[in-house]
Motif scaffolding. Structure first.
Motif, PDB file in Angstrom:
ATOM      1  N   ALA A   1      17.426   9.961 -36.706  1.00  0.00           N
ATOM      2  CA  ALA A   1      17.610   9.341 -38.023  1.00  0.00           C
ATOM      3  C   ALA A   1      18.688   8.274 -37.917  1.00  0.00           C
ATOM      4  CB  ALA A   1      18.000  10.403 -39.058  1.00  0.00           C
ATOM      5  N   LEU A   2      19.706   8.579 -37.141  1.00  0.00           N
ATOM      6  CA  LEU A   2      20.748   7.580 -36.898  1.00  0.00           C
ATOM      7  C   LEU A   2      20.155   6.352 -36.221  1.00  0.00           C
ATOM      8  CD1 LEU A   2      23.883   6.912 -36.758  1.00  0.00           C
ATOM      9  CD2 LEU A   2      23.748   7.779 -34.411  1.00  0.00           C
ATOM     10  N   VAL A   3      19.323   6.577 -35.222  1.00  0.00           N
ATOM     11  CA  VAL A   3      18.676   5.453 -34.531  1.00  0.00           C
ATOM     12  C   VAL A   3      17.871   4.625 -35.535  1.00  0.00           C
ATOM     13  CG1 VAL A   3      16.951   4.796 -32.813  1.00  0.00           C
ATOM     14  CG2 VAL A   3      18.590   6.619 -32.294  1.00  0.00           C
ATOM     15  N   ASN A   4      17.084   5.278 -36.355  1.00  0.00           N
ATOM     16  CA  ASN A   4      16.326   4.576 -37.398  1.00  0.00           C
ATOM     17  C   ASN A   4      17.250   3.735 -38.284  1.00  0.00           C
ATOM     18  OD1 ASN A   4      13.689   6.978 -38.341  1.00  0.00           O
ATOM     19  ND2 ASN A   4      13.922   5.707 -36.535  1.00  0.00           N
ATOM     20  N   ALA A   5      18.344   4.345 -38.696  1.00  0.00           N
ATOM     21  CA  ALA A   5      19.249   3.652 -39.625  1.00  0.00           C
ATOM     22  C   ALA A   5      19.876   2.434 -38.952  1.00  0.00           C
ATOM     23  CB  ALA A   5      20.334   4.608 -40.117  1.00  0.00           C
ATOM     24  N   ILE A   6      20.277   2.597 -37.702  1.00  0.00           N
ATOM     25  CA  ILE A   6      20.896   1.460 -37.004  1.00  0.00           C
ATOM     26  C   ILE A   6      19.851   0.357 -36.811  1.00  0.00           C
ATOM     27  CG2 ILE A   6      22.023   0.689 -34.887  1.00  0.00           C
ATOM     28  CD1 ILE A   6      23.082   3.577 -34.552  1.00  0.00           C
TER      29      ILE A   6
END
Lengths: 439, 482, 482, 439
Positions: free
Chosen positions: D332-337
């Motif tokens: 989810a962090l990867v998606n957000a970044i």
């Protein structure tokens, strides 16, 4: 707008309005416009950049580390994974020189610890927090010695890395410092008799390698005994060797410098590595470079700051001990992390294996009929006689994925038909055997 | 807690590969064998990871926030440059490999050199120097070699303006020159009359940065170049402030003979807590013969070479070819920016500086309130007189608000000053916020000056005693004393 | 500051490669075309870098300090595992590539499966489940398929001890079972009598973790297995606590029929703020036919295959083959540790827990003061009665001292409790320091309880109001409201 | 002792003493010793591990991204460099589930922002902070719908990714939920008439793809109109498409789920990707997974915490909305970044290029005589008829470094002699031309 620049058209308008001009052009008062655009390509996206650079990188031949038998100042050692993980933390990488100590404690503590480790390794009392490389560290050591003794003559072992000698000469060229070289005995060690003869009232320092460029372990004790007390003994040391060799500080060295690449830094085509510079406390005010010291904050909490800055160019300007400003702090961090993870026992194991493998290789070469050039004890490098067609053999080995012992003439022009072999802890018995089949 | 205090004897964090070479006899004489184990820490991987991870967190960095350090050009360092510089084909090559086996590296260096020549308007360039000051020394040694080659032995002086970086006089001195400092004129620029007076046949070089450290363009530069050249001296360009001129003009076009660059400023390679940097030196054709060796060349078959055949060379300035991995980053940066991007760099750097100047001048006077280039100098001298709060105090208070402090107390010709360079990579929002915080601090200084004088408070340590630190220096961790 | 507040319309941080394909007509009907631009932030690279860099700094993590979370096994995550899992040959492969083109990946998975079978004493294994709970569901569905395959339709109950992880009953319920909770005996272990009573011909499975969540080994495990099997039920092993047994014994040897593992616990893959994990499920031979497909196999020519031919399979538990990159890390870990290393893991984990137990019992009672395995449970109930300071308060105060809090209020059978698992990667020094801090906090609780009740103070935010957060939930950033 | 374990012999002794036992053996009370040692190799050093894994990784064939024309749920997109730089920060990677909110604000804020972005993209009101993948997200969506409507029947478009269908069926197998598939019209869109016929009082939800597995853009508006209000419309969306397609939330969707791999995550042989799960606020208490909410600390400072935990297994145990505990927070962090760096305009450019290139490729294929299977508008994937020898052609292309359109029979067994073509923004005109020469 380019992706690294945040300005939107609207913001540019607002900003120009605040400034009170109607175009960016108006900001260039009196600046001649001499170019319309650079003769350069258009900017490229990351995808293309990555691909182009990858392609360029692959136009370089790399070797499996165990197949590298070349050293001569730059070494292939095992680098634990955490070293790059931690040193690539961008809060280290994108930090500036720690002028604002309160928000630079990471940098300052790491460098303070680095200084401590270098003192431990060399047996010296103080270290600075880095020089550009071993060569400039030596040049600066010579200048330091001249500042201490105010004499123009430097006696320098001929068996010092030629790169270091050249740089020292360049640095000294404009300062009336005379560098004289002292040759070696048959053993490969410095000729002590010549040294004694050449030393005179005008000598500021004697420079020797430990081990020297040919891997030969100079007898620092004998050298120290041979030279007058006030003549500074400058030792150019290979830091990996210091885990099994007596610390130069215990044998009378006044300044110990060298190249720290072998402590966790990749070869990098020769740079960046790092120069280390250690000396005795009494010479610290003559020393170049940044020094980190321990202090306290207003609550009495321990902290670190740059100290003795009055030696430096930003304060002392034309009277500074050196012009050095940027240094190689990030590589000092790499050194510190490497030493931390390896510990004294790991460093010793690395040194012992490097030593052992080199002696094994030398023995095997002798069994094959090769003759070593020198007889004195060596660390992990040694010079041996080769045929005239060695250069060809060497290139042949390269085609087979082996970076063999260096034809030393390329580096040391007056030594023909000799090769400089080197091993570290990464070479294996199998790789040595493979090498031998090509020799 | 230092890493030494985490150490426990025989704790290990490493494992070397299997080793099966027979043990050889050790023939090192006893007095040359190490007796005492160096007190390098004995820790395990988790200790190392936590120690350095937590240290990193105590650092301010470009990736943490705004760094308005004048003349340091703390711009954003793109991450792709980190990645490409770490490609194995760049990091795992030995400087003594045959040149045919490092054509990628040589090509990169050659092209970088060519691009930098284009950007500076110079004819030839060395990439060897490791830093700006190292480049300066290189340049000054070239100056020296040039004069000597013409049999001109009387030139013993190097002129620097009083607003120059400290490295300028230090480098000149290191090259054996007497440093002559000339005062700036009332407009913060070189006083042509003072220069005229200083220029005689003993002068070897005038070292100049343009725009100067006040962020002002030396508008008489063509005249200055003429005067210097007429006096038989060379004109040296300190590249620290080149960012301002990108896309607009070139040192070579302004009459400079020698220029050093700071790849870690203008070309965005990270500063690494102080280094490694890279300080290429470019020269006009007539000085090319004096450059350090080797020089990158390309032959007719597109083979790239390291050329050592330059018999009037000053020698070499360091081992091998310079900080190669820094060059890789700069190369990737220039390729990423392209000609348009580089022009935007110059323009937006100048726009940002002028915008911030306008904001700051509502808070404190600008030392030379002209339109500026990439940076400007402001002074809080009046506030200091009123409240006793010094530039240093304001700087420390800025840290509490999450900003790095600007360069201070430099150039030496302005007192209680801040030298502020925002660079092109900062947004209007960031500049607005910075000005707002500065205004708040000035208010604090007037209303509760002690608050500012004792700052910072929210940093990992509070204000540090650097006076005692230098008076009673502790150079290294003292074992057994905690 | 949220990233949305950094946004500025039309600001850009990306650049796509040159694109030269002619524009094609768009034939999507108007009502299916997006009208409003989603309010994704418009920022540039430096904004993104600073935002996430500064967010990371606000996190506690294994790389920051000690995480004594019981049953979570927060051990050190070696960095080399990160590196190898990011090799392009692992990250850039498509799940629909022909199997012949992914032999490296299949081999790795096959070998991992074999190694995990050896470590657990099971006969066959699926690597598909993405997490422990996912593995549990898989295992319970296998249980169900097994009973149904035998025509045994009356088994509708799953037994779990009252000390079980919450996922056990949740997974059993998800698989359609009625959950029967049995009380622990006075020694914290399964009460054989209660078990006896609960075991009837409607029981499908007993789910057990051993050592249990109190850190106690179920010493009657062979007897339990016999009872369960005699009742026609299966014995399920929750692998959360396997760390304790490494090198000593195996679930398969203790009579378990099904076992799930947590690669992100025992096998050191990082927890990633909650995931991705990996929860392989191993079974005894007689259950192999029910495993989800595909199963990794190797043919006589050493070709690795994904075998889908298992007609009694429960189906598939997720897309493709599981969290492959997590498997790469676990594979590298097991290879790094080897048989000796894994044995040391178990021994040192148990040693650490017992050592810390001894230290902690000087501060507060251990709930079941036996020799423990990898973890133990202590309670501050007495302190709470005396001072009003609860376990939660102590936990928050620990944060001020740089420690993460232990698991709390679990297992449910102990009140105001801490469940503490130090793992093998923590040093004696760290355990000593932790115990010392806990003692300090107890002292604080007695002398100035408010200090502890309002903790923490030194964290990026102070104590957060999670009651209101759930009562009046704010699920997303509200634009225009700041 | 192994390098990851800090204990020295001396410490072990001290610790045993404190415990009051004389050997480690004594700690294993009542634990049967069933093994002496594992049948596993000895532990290996980093150097060897790195080399062995590198070798294994190279036994997999990788493709230049522009030469990949296969999708079917896993896509090759351009991933900006900063994504991995930032997401690999070990203070994210080695953090646990944010139970201690005060020291987990990095995690919590990042996930809160992720939830917001997913709501924006889908047009929904709430999002959870991740599921394992698109398939389990759909399965959980079905279970959620059943919890909402308490009816046993689910009508599911046949044109859903078969992986998702299988998983949904596995999840529902033990819960008496009946999943019926609805076929497609010639256009490739769901057969609305059949749908209407099959819907009855027992239907909890209808599931359609947007676009569906064949890239066809389902007309959500028509579908919504065709089904009763209380029947939940579950949409399985490809998030990249949502930058040009109307948000499902604006077309009447009740739950929008899908696979987030295409938002900055490498293909990873299919995992880890991430499942996203968004719905309307009124269903939030029936929703599975962690949800992050905004709150304040005792000083009134904004902060983030996990909310509505009473739905979850660690509190609710057997009555929880799901058993999910570990999720895919890091992804989810990867998606957000990724979304942060691309922005809405970048995401749209990606979507437009993906669309445009697919239509260009389709046109070119038609020019070569290939026939598309469906007539309805498609996004970046499309099904076309191929010869019987296509499988051979496909493997041939692989040998030439091209991952061509997938022979769809391998995935969708009842569709023979068809291939599923796909393009994203990384395919180039040149790579398409190269592909065409092999078709």
């Amino acid at each position: 707008m380019h992706r690294y620049i945040p300005h939107t058209e609207e913001e540019i308008k607002e900003m120009l309005e605040e400034i009170g001009v109607d175009s960016i052009e108006k900001l260039y008062i009196n600046v001649p416009k001499t170019i319309n655009e650079y003769n350069l390509p258009d900017g490229k996206d990351e995808f293309t950049i990555r691909r182009e650079l990858l392609k360029l990188s692959k136009e370089n031949v790399t070797f499996e580390p165990e197949n590298v038998f070349a050293g001569a100042g730059i070494y292939y050692h095992y680098i634990p994974t955490v070293v790059n993980h931690l040193a690539n933390d961008q809060k280290f990488v994108t930090a500036y020189t720690p002028y604002q100590a309160e928000v630079s404690q990471g940098t300052l503590q790491a460098l303070f610890e680095y200084q401590t480790m270098m003192c431990e390794l060399t047996g010296m009392e103080v270290a600075n927090s880095s020089m550009y490389d071993g060569a400039t560290a030596l040049a600066e050591a010579i200048l330091t010695a001249v500042r201490v003794n105010r004499k123009e003559k430097i006696l320098l072992s001929r068996a010092i890395n030629p790169e270091y000698k050249q740089v020292s000469k360049t640095y000294c060229s404009s300062q009336n410092i005379k560098i004289e070289e002292i040759g070696w005995e048959k053993s490969g060690q410095i000729n002590i008799e010549t040294l004694k003869e050449k030393i005179d009232q005008n000598t500021s320092a004697v420079v020797v390698g430990y081990p020297n460029f040919f891997g030969i372990i100079e007898d620092l004790q004998k050298i120290r005994e041979a030279i007058p007390e006030k003549v500074l003994l400058i030792v150019v040391a290979e830091p990996v060797a210091l885990s099994i060799l007596e610390a130069p500080g215990n044998l009378g060295a006044d300044i110990v410098v060298g190249e720290g690449q072998s402590l966790g830094i990749t070869p990098n085509f020769g740079g960046p590595g790092i120069g280390f510079f250690t000396t005795r406390e009494k010479y610290v005010r003559k020393m170049p470079g940044r020094i980190i010291g321990e202090t306290k904050d207003i609550d009495g909490k321990k902290g670190y700051v740059m100290i003795l800055q009055t030696r430096e160019q930003h304060i002392r300007r034309g009277k500074a001990t050196s012009n050095i400003c940027s240094n190689h702090a990030l590589m000092a961090l790499v050194n510190a992390i490497y030493m931390s993870i390896m510990g004294p026992e790991g460093l010793k194991e690395v040194a012992m294996r490097s030593y052992n493998s080199a002696h094994y290789l030398a023995k095997k070469l002798e069994e094959k009929g090769y003759k070593l050039v020198f007889s004195a004890p060596f660390f992990n490098e040694f010079l041996f006689h080769v045929d005239e067609n060695y250069a060809e053999k060497w290139e042949n080995m390269i085609n087979k994925g082996i970076l063999g012992p260096l034809p030393v003439e390329k580096i040391f022009p007056d030594l023909s038909n000799m090769a400089l072999g080197c091993t570290t802890e990464v070479n294996t018995k199998e790789s040595i055997e493979k090498l031998l089949t090509h020799l | 807690m230092t890493i030494f205090e985490l150490s426990k004897e025989h704790r290990k964090g490493y494992k070397l590969p299997h080793y099966n070479i027979e043990t050889q006899e050790i023939n090192i004489p006893g007095h040359l064998l190490r007796k005492e184990k160096p007190k390098i820490p004995e820790v395990t991987e988790i200790d190392v990871v936590r120690h350095y991870t937590n240290l990193a967190t105590k650092n301010y960095a470009v990736d943490v926030g705004f760094y308005p350090l004048g003349s340091c050009t703390m711009k954003y360092n793109p991450k792709i440059n980190e990645d490409v510089s770490n490609f194995e084909g760049f990091t795992m090559i030995h400087p003594h490999q045959p040149q045919e086996t490092v054509q990628g590296a040589l090509k990169l260096m050659f092209e970088l050199k060519e691009m930098l020549c284009e950007i500076t308007g110079m004819d030839e360039m060395t990439l060897q120097p490791s830093a700006g000051a190292h480049g300066e020394l290189t340049g000054i040694l070239i100056t020296r070699a040039y004069h000597l080659s013409r049999g001109d032995h009387k030139r013993k002086k190097a002129i620097v303006p009083d607003s120059a970086h400290g490295t300028n006089p230090a480098s000149a001195a290191m090259a054996g020159y007497d440093v002559i400092e000339i005062k700036s004129g009332p407009d913060g620029r070189i006083d042509l009359k003072a220069l005229e007076e200083a220029l005689d046949d003993e002068v070897a070089v005038l070292m100049l940065t343009n725009p100067n450290t006040l962020g002002l363009f030396e508008k008489d530069i063509l005249k200055i170049a003429e005067m210097v050249h007429n006096a038989g001296a060379l004109l040296y360009y300190d590249g620290a402030n080149l960012n301002a001129l990108l896309g607009r003009t070139r040192p070579g076009d302004m009459g400079f003979d020698i220029v050093h660059l700071n790849l870690h400023k203008t070309f965005s390679t990270p500063h690494g807590m102080g280094g490694p940097g890279s300080g290429p030196v470019g020269v006009k054709k007539f000085l090319s013969e004096f450059l350090p060796v080797p020089i990158l060349t390309k032959d007719s078959k597109n083979n790239y070479k390291l050329d050592y055949s330059r018999k009037n060379s000053i020698g070499t300035m360091r081992s091998y070819y310079g900080n190669f991995n820094v060059m890789v980053r700069a190369y990737a940066y220039i390729k990423s920016m392209g000609k348009d991007g580089l022009k935007q760099v110059g323009e937006m750097a100048v726009l940002n500086a002028n915008y911030l100047r306008k904001k700051i001048e509502k808070i404190m006077p600008i030392a030379y309130p002209d339109v500026c280039m990439h940076e400007f100098v402001a002074t809080c001298e009046q506030l200091t007189k009123e409240t006793g709060v010094k530039a240093l105090d304001i700087a420390k208070r800025l840290l509490d608000y999450g900003f790095h402090a600007p360069t201070m107390y430099f150039p030496l010709i302005v007192h209680e000053d801040f030298m502020i360079e925002p660079t092109e990579t900062e947004s209007k929002d960031t500049l607005d916020k910075f000005a707002e915080v500065l205004e708040t601090i000035f208010k604090e200084a007037r209303e509760k000056s002690e608050l500012v004088k004792n700052a910072p408070y929210t940093t990992p340590v509070k204000r540090l005693d650097d006076v005692t630190a230098s008076r009673k220096p502790i150079f290294r961790f003292k074992f057994g004393e905690g």
